[in-house]
Write a protein that holds these residues in place. Sequence first.
Motif, short mmCIF file in Angstrom:
data_model
loop_
_atom_site.label_atom_id
_atom_site.label_comp_id
_atom_site.label_asym_id
_atom_site.label_seq_id
_atom_site.Cartn_x
_atom_site.Cartn_y
_atom_site.Cartn_z
N ASN A 196 -153.08 -59.81 6.75
CA ASN A 196 -153.74 -59.23 7.91
C ASN A 196 -154.50 -57.97 7.56
OD1 ASN A 196 -152.86 -61.12 9.75
ND2 ASN A 196 -150.97 -60.01 10.18
N HIS A 198 -155.94 -52.22 8.11
CA HIS A 198 -155.50 -53.17 9.13
C HIS A 198 -155.93 -52.59 10.47
CE1 HIS A 198 -153.05 -55.98 11.36
NE2 HIS A 198 -152.48 -54.96 11.99
N TRP A 230 -145.73 -51.87 5.42
CA TRP A 230 -146.46 -52.94 4.74
C TRP A 230 -145.88 -53.28 3.37
CZ3 TRP A 230 -150.01 -55.90 7.09
CH2 TRP A 230 -150.45 -55.46 8.35
N ARG A 231 -144.80 -52.66 2.98
CA ARG A 231 -144.19 -52.96 1.69
C ARG A 231 -143.55 -54.33 1.73
NH1 ARG A 231 -141.28 -47.92 -1.07
NH2 ARG A 231 -141.82 -49.15 -2.89
N ARG A 283 -145.00 -57.25 1.32
CA ARG A 283 -145.86 -58.31 1.89
C ARG A 283 -146.96 -58.77 0.94
NH1 ARG A 283 -146.93 -56.79 8.18
NH2 ARG A 283 -144.87 -55.97 8.66
#
Length: 173
Positions: free
Chosen positions: A2, A52, A80-81, A83
């Motif tokens: 995303n 994002h 966001w770690r 991913r």
Amino acid sequence: MNWLIHDYREDDLAAVVHLIDMTAGLGQESVFSLAECISALTSRQPAVVAVHRGAPIGAALAHVTGERAWVMRIAIASAWRGRGLASALLRELERRLVDARVRRIAYVLPEEELLGEGLVNAGYTRRPAVAYSAGSLNWSGCWSSSTRSRRSLLYAVSAPGPAVTASPTSCSS
């Protein structure tokens, strides 16, 4: 996925500095200081930023010297770690480095850094037992007694070059 990754732009500076500063406390450390990272960004060294919904969530930056590049930092917002964002940023940064005719890429990390496993998965070779020592020069060019030393690991895409050491010879304690 995303996010959108783009080349670093001047208007990204404050957000990238904030990311670097905030992620240092999460164990995303670097042997490069925040000041060195800012210097690389403002001197147009290769860097990419992930966003994002318009907000920066990650960044990767390097410093190029000749045919070698040093990945200075990969900073990922905590939400966001895990991913795949670090891998995506590294791939995009590597593309820009290849376009800049870089032949060797290295990344020095603290021994306990979590990104090490991802670097191995990305094709980097771990070179264990690298000792990293840092000091500072005083106004006369002599090494100060306040030096930092930490055990670090070097990850490289190709074999590292010869070790080079330098020390001032005209200084007295």
